[in-house]
Design a protein around this motif. Sequence first.
Motif, PDB file in Angstrom:
ATOM      1  N   PRO A 117      36.659   5.996 -43.035  1.00 36.52           N
ATOM      2  CA  PRO A 117      36.674   7.433 -43.327  1.00 36.52           C
ATOM      3  C   PRO A 117      35.921   7.717 -44.624  1.00 36.52           C
ATOM      4  O   PRO A 117      35.912   6.899 -45.543  1.00 36.52           O
ATOM      5  CB  PRO A 117      38.160   7.759 -43.480  1.00 36.52           C
ATOM      6  N   ARG A 167      35.551   9.327 -48.106  1.00 36.41           N
ATOM      7  CA  ARG A 167      36.460   9.763 -49.165  1.00 36.41           C
ATOM      8  C   ARG A 167      35.609  10.140 -50.374  1.00 36.41           C
ATOM      9  O   ARG A 167      34.796   9.337 -50.837  1.00 36.41           O
ATOM     10  CB  ARG A 167      37.443   8.658 -49.538  1.00 36.41           C
ATOM     11  N   GLY A 213      36.955  15.501 -41.116  1.00 32.61           N
ATOM     12  CA  GLY A 213      37.821  14.333 -41.223  1.00 32.61           C
ATOM     13  C   GLY A 213      37.736  13.622 -42.560  1.00 32.61           C
ATOM     14  O   GLY A 213      38.496  12.684 -42.806  1.00 32.61           O
ATOM     15  N   ALA A 214      36.832  14.070 -43.430  1.00 35.58           N
ATOM     16  CA  ALA A 214      36.712  13.438 -44.747  1.00 35.58           C
ATOM     17  C   ALA A 214      37.923  13.792 -45.601  1.00 35.58           C
ATOM     18  O   ALA A 214      38.557  14.820 -45.407  1.00 35.58           O
ATOM     19  CB  ALA A 214      35.439  13.901 -45.441  1.00 35.58           C
TER      20      ALA A 214
END
Length: 108
Positions: A6, A8, A33-34
């Motif tokens: 993911p 970030r 989705g970050a």
Amino acid sequence: MSSDRPVRVVVQHDTVDRDAVRAVTNLLRALPGARVRLVLHGPAVLASRADITELDDLPPGAEVVACRTALTGRGIDPSDLRPEVELVPSGVAEVVQLQHDGWSYLRL
């Protein structure tokens, strides 16, 4: 972007303005989705107060933390903060730790 990891991003912000809100909004729109963590320190901690409107338009999913050292130095009581704001002992230490943990870094 395609990756199993993911995204970030830690966003460091030390002034009171809406640039951080625009940047975080654009990041979350471009990178669904970050995880985006906005770290407020220095004068920017003023935006973490419940009666200040700079953070009103932050999108859902944005994480906001405020530096306890900066709050104390400005005489701001933690009970005056917006409910979504998390306190950290040191804003700059939070940025350093997140970078150490592999988060991407953006300074505004």
